[in-house]
Design a protein around this motif. Structure first.
Motif, mmCIF file in Angstrom:
data_model
loop_
_atom_site.group_PDB
_atom_site.id
_atom_site.type_symbol
_atom_site.label_atom_id
_atom_site.label_comp_id
_atom_site.label_asym_id
_atom_site.label_seq_id
_atom_site.Cartn_x
_atom_site.Cartn_y
_atom_site.Cartn_z
ATOM 1 N N ILE A 178 0.859 -1.185 0.000
ATOM 2 C CA ILE A 178 0.000 0.000 0.000
ATOM 3 C C ILE A 178 0.897 1.238 0.000
ATOM 4 C CG2 ILE A 178 -1.708 1.313 1.323
ATOM 5 C CD1 ILE A 178 -2.851 -1.346 2.280
ATOM 6 N N ALA A 179 0.574 2.191 -0.857
ATOM 7 C CA ALA A 179 1.405 3.384 -1.022
ATOM 8 C C ALA A 179 1.553 4.136 0.300
ATOM 9 C CB ALA A 179 0.800 4.295 -2.083
ATOM 10 N N PRO A 180 2.779 4.484 0.696
ATOM 11 C CA PRO A 180 2.995 5.172 1.972
ATOM 12 C C PRO A 180 2.221 6.476 2.109
ATOM 13 C CG PRO A 180 5.080 4.416 1.064
ATOM 14 C CD PRO A 180 4.049 4.191 0.003
ATOM 15 N N GLU A 181 2.012 7.192 0.987
ATOM 16 C CA GLU A 181 1.310 8.473 1.082
ATOM 17 C C GLU A 181 -0.156 8.312 1.451
ATOM 18 O OE1 GLU A 181 1.575 7.386 -3.367
ATOM 19 O OE2 GLU A 181 2.899 7.357 -1.606
ATOM 20 N N ARG A 182 -0.698 7.113 1.347
ATOM 21 C CA ARG A 182 -2.086 6.865 1.761
ATOM 22 C C ARG A 182 -2.202 6.616 3.257
ATOM 23 N NH1 ARG A 182 -5.662 7.934 -2.476
ATOM 24 N NH2 ARG A 182 -4.544 7.460 -4.398
ATOM 25 N N LEU A 183 -1.088 6.275 3.900
ATOM 26 C CA LEU A 183 -1.116 5.750 5.260
ATOM 27 C C LEU A 183 -0.805 6.823 6.296
ATOM 28 C CD1 LEU A 183 0.877 2.485 4.475
ATOM 29 C CD2 LEU A 183 -1.585 2.640 4.920
ATOM 30 N N VAL A 184 -1.570 6.815 7.379
ATOM 31 C CA VAL A 184 -1.349 7.715 8.518
ATOM 32 C C VAL A 184 -1.446 6.866 9.782
ATOM 33 C CG1 VAL A 184 -2.179 9.728 9.783
ATOM 34 C CG2 VAL A 184 -2.394 9.649 7.295
ATOM 35 N N MET A 185 -0.543 7.055 10.729
ATOM 36 C CA MET A 185 -0.592 6.323 11.986
ATOM 37 C C MET A 185 -1.034 7.266 13.106
ATOM 38 S SD MET A 185 0.181 4.773 14.898
ATOM 39 C CE MET A 185 1.556 5.704 15.536
ATOM 40 N N ILE A 186 -2.148 6.941 13.745
ATOM 41 C CA ILE A 186 -2.640 7.724 14.880
ATOM 42 C C ILE A 186 -2.999 6.749 16.000
ATOM 43 C CG2 ILE A 186 -4.403 9.306 15.747
ATOM 44 C CD1 ILE A 186 -4.709 10.425 12.949
ATOM 45 N N HIS A 187 -2.233 6.770 17.072
ATOM 46 C CA HIS A 187 -2.564 5.935 18.219
ATOM 47 C C HIS A 187 -3.891 6.403 18.829
ATOM 48 C CE1 HIS A 187 1.610 4.115 19.242
ATOM 49 N NE2 HIS A 187 0.797 3.184 18.823
ATOM 50 N N THR A 188 -4.726 5.462 19.172
ATOM 51 C CA THR A 188 -5.999 5.771 19.808
ATOM 52 C C THR A 188 -5.772 6.423 21.168
ATOM 53 O OG1 THR A 188 -6.923 3.819 18.748
ATOM 54 C CG2 THR A 188 -8.194 4.763 20.544
ATOM 55 N N GLY A 189 -6.711 7.279 21.567
ATOM 56 C CA GLY A 189 -6.710 7.844 22.906
ATOM 57 C C GLY A 189 -8.103 7.744 23.492
ATOM 58 N N ILE A 190 -8.195 7.754 24.804
ATOM 59 C CA ILE A 190 -9.497 7.695 25.472
ATOM 60 C C ILE A 190 -9.581 8.791 26.518
ATOM 61 C CG2 ILE A 190 -9.863 5.232 25.065
ATOM 62 C CD1 ILE A 190 -8.923 4.700 27.915
ATOM 63 N N LYS A 191 -10.797 9.136 26.876
ATOM 64 C CA LYS A 191 -10.995 10.182 27.879
ATOM 65 C C LYS A 191 -10.536 9.712 29.240
ATOM 66 C CE LYS A 191 -14.712 12.689 25.605
ATOM 67 N NZ LYS A 191 -16.065 13.264 25.719
ATOM 68 N N ASP A 192 -10.080 10.667 30.036
ATOM 69 C CA ASP A 192 -9.655 10.342 31.381
ATOM 70 C C ASP A 192 -10.865 9.985 32.228
ATOM 71 O OD1 ASP A 192 -7.990 9.896 33.490
ATOM 72 O OD2 ASP A 192 -7.300 11.964 33.709
ATOM 73 N N ILE A 193 -10.622 9.270 33.312
ATOM 74 C CA ILE A 193 -11.727 8.818 34.173
ATOM 75 C C ILE A 193 -12.540 9.993 34.677
ATOM 76 C CG2 ILE A 193 -12.268 7.685 36.364
ATOM 77 C CD1 ILE A 193 -9.779 5.927 35.881
ATOM 78 N N ALA A 194 -11.875 11.082 35.013
ATOM 79 C CA ALA A 194 -12.570 12.259 35.542
ATOM 80 C C ALA A 194 -13.525 12.854 34.525
ATOM 81 C CB ALA A 194 -11.558 13.306 35.988
ATOM 82 N N ASP A 195 -13.289 12.603 33.218
ATOM 83 C CA ASP A 195 -14.127 13.173 32.168
ATOM 84 C C ASP A 195 -15.360 12.328 31.877
ATOM 85 O OD1 ASP A 195 -12.197 15.113 31.851
ATOM 86 O OD2 ASP A 195 -11.104 13.936 30.342
ATOM 87 N N GLU A 196 -15.407 11.109 32.420
ATOM 88 C CA GLU A 196 -16.486 10.206 32.092
ATOM 89 C C GLU A 196 -17.559 10.235 33.169
ATOM 90 O OE1 GLU A 196 -15.052 6.312 31.080
ATOM 91 O OE2 GLU A 196 -14.648 7.062 29.060
ATOM 92 N N ALA A 197 -18.722 9.665 32.835
ATOM 93 C CA ALA A 197 -19.804 9.543 33.814
ATOM 94 C C ALA A 197 -19.339 8.650 34.963
ATOM 95 C CB ALA A 197 -21.031 8.943 33.144
ATOM 96 N N PRO A 198 -19.865 8.866 36.176
ATOM 97 C CA PRO A 198 -19.447 8.039 37.305
ATOM 98 C C PRO A 198 -19.652 6.563 36.999
ATOM 99 C CG PRO A 198 -20.802 9.876 38.045
ATOM 100 C CD PRO A 198 -20.872 9.866 36.552
#
Length: 358
Positions: A156-176
Motif C-alpha cells: 500500500i502506497a505510503p502516502e495513503r497511510l497515517v498512523m494515529i494511536h488511539t486515545g481515550i478520555k480520562d476517568i474524571a471526564d467520564e460519567a461516574p
C-alpha cells in the motif's frame, strides 16, 4: 464540517471508539451522522446525540450491490464532507467496485489479512483486496506501528497511510462508574483481570490452564462471554466468571484489579489496554500484537515472550503487590503522556483537514 461515520458492528471496541469521536465532533460544532447495521443499533443504541441511519450490512458478496445502494442513498441525503469507514467491510462497501465518495478515510481496526483464525488463502484474498482498494481512500488510518508496517509491506502506497494511536478520555471526564462486583472486593490475594470476548483471538483458550498454574492466593476474574457456537469457559476454583458487564461499569471493574492480562494473538489496538493504563493498572500483553508498543517491560507492565499459559502464569506468580502498585503508577503516567483523548481527537481533526485540502 459534515462527517459521516460508517460501521458494521456496533459493539465492543469499535463502538466505544466511534462513540467518543462522534460526541467530541458534535461538541466541536460539526454535523455528524452515524450509519450502522440496523440489528446492531437496536441492541445498543447508546443515546448518541447525532443523526443515526440504519443500513442492511451483509458479508455475502451477492448482497454487495444492495448494501452499496443503501449507503449511496444515505450519502445522497446528507452530502457529507468526509466519510469515515470503520473496519474491513464498511471499507469494502464504500470502495468496491468504485469509491462512493471522493473523500473517504478508512480505519481497518485490525487488518483482516492478519487474522490467524482464517485459512492462508482467505488471508491472501483479504490482502489482495486491501491492496487493490487502497487507492480509493484518501487516507488509511492505522492504529499502531505494526498496522502501518504491515500495510507498507503489503504494497500500500505510503502516502495513503497515517498512523494515529488511539486515545481515550480520562476517568474524571467520564460519567461516574458503577461500583465493582462485591465478589471482587472480597477476593484475597492477587486479582488478575481478563476483559473481552472468550475466543481464540483474545487468547481465552489459555485461561483454564493458566488458572491451574497460578499460585494459591491468586484469582482470575474474567469479564466477557463466549462467542456464539463456542464452548463456554471451563469452571475452575481460581476463576470467577462475571460475564458481560455494561460499558459504563468497566472502569470500576478494571480499577479493582491488581493486574490486567491481554494475551491476544492479534489486535488492531485494544482499548482495554488503554483503559487499564488510565486506571493505573499494569498490563501483561503478548509480543505477537501491536500492544507490545504500549508496554515498557517491567515499567508499566510485562510482555509475554513465549505464548503459553505456563509462561504467563510464571510472570504472574513472580509479581508482588508492590510490583503491581509501582507499575500501576507508571502505567497511569504513560496514559497521561501518550494516550489521552484530546491528543487523539486533535490528530484525527488534522487528518480530516488534510483530506479536505487535497
Amino acid at each position: 464540517m459534515k462527517i459521516l461515520h460508517i460501521v458494521e458492528a456496533w459493539h465492543g471496541g469499535i463502538a466505544s471508539y466511534v462513540d467518543a469521536l462522534v460526541r467530541a465532533q458534535i461538541q466541536q460544532g460539526h454535523q455528524v451522522v452515524l450509519a450502522a447495521d440496523s440489528r446492531m443499533l437496536a441492541a445498543d443504541p447508546r443515546g448518541l446525540p447525532c443523526v443515526i441511519e440504519a443500513y442492511p450490512a451483509s458479508r455475502n458478496p451477492a448482497q454487495l450491490p444492495m448494501v452499496r445502494a443503501a449507503l449511496a442513498a444515505i450519502l445522497a441525503r446528507h452530502e457529507p464532507d468526509i466519510v469515515h469507514a470503520h473496519s474491513t467491510f464498511p471499507g469494502v462497501y464504500l470502495r468496491c467496485p468504485t469509491a462512493l465518495h471522493p473523500r473517504i478515510v478508512y480505519t481497518p481496526h485490525g487488518w483482516s489479512f492478519l487474522k490467524m483464525d482464517s485459512p492462508a488463502w482467505v488471508r491472501w484474498g483479504y490482502g489482495w483486496a486491501e491492496r487493490l482498494l487502497a487507492s480509493r481512500a484518501r487516507a488509511i488510518m492505522c492504529m499502531s506501528f505494526e498496522e502501518l508496517s504491515r500495510a507498507r509491506a503489503l504494497g500500500i502506497a505510503p502516502e495513503r497511510l497515517v498512523m494515529i494511536h488511539t486515545g481515550i478520555k480520562d476517568i474524571a471526564d467520564e460519567a461516574p462508574a458503577s461500583p465493582s462486583d462485591p465478589d471482587v472486593a472480597r477476593t484475597q490475594g492477587l486479582k488478575i483481570g481478563f476483559f473481552g470476548r472468550l475466543d481464540y483471538q483474545k487468547g481465552a483458550d489459555l485461561l483454564p490452564a493458566l488458572a491451574g498454574a497460578l499460585s494459591a492466593d491468586a484469582t482470575l476474574h474474567v469479564f466477557g462471554t463466549e462467542v456464539r457456537g463456542r464452548q463456554p469457559l471451563q469452571p475452575h476454583p481460581r476463576i470467577q466468571h462475571h460475564g458481560w458487564v455494561a460499558h459504563q461499569a468497566l472502569a470500576a471493574h478494571i480499577a479493582s484489579m491488581d493486574v490486567i492480562i491481554i494475551p491476544s494473538r492479534w489486535e488492531g489496538f485494544s482499548l482495554t489496554a488503554l483503559e487499564a493504563l488510565r486506571a493505573g493498572a499494569p498490563i501483561i500483553v503478548s509480543d505477537l500484537t501491536s500492544l507490545s508498543e504500549v508496554v515498557i517491560h517491567g515499567y508499566n507492565g510485562l510482555i509475554m515472550r513465549d505464548y503459553s499459559a505456563g509462561h504467563l502464569a510464571d510472570l504472574l506468580n513472580k509479581l508482588s503487590a508492590e510490583d503491581c502498585r509501582r507499575m500501576g503508577r507508571n502505567a497511569r503516567q504513560v496514559f497521561l503522556e501518550t494516550y489521552t483523548f484530546d491528543r487523539f481527537n486533535q490528530q484525527v481533526a488534522g487528518l480530516y483537514q488534510a483530506v479536505l485540502s487535497r
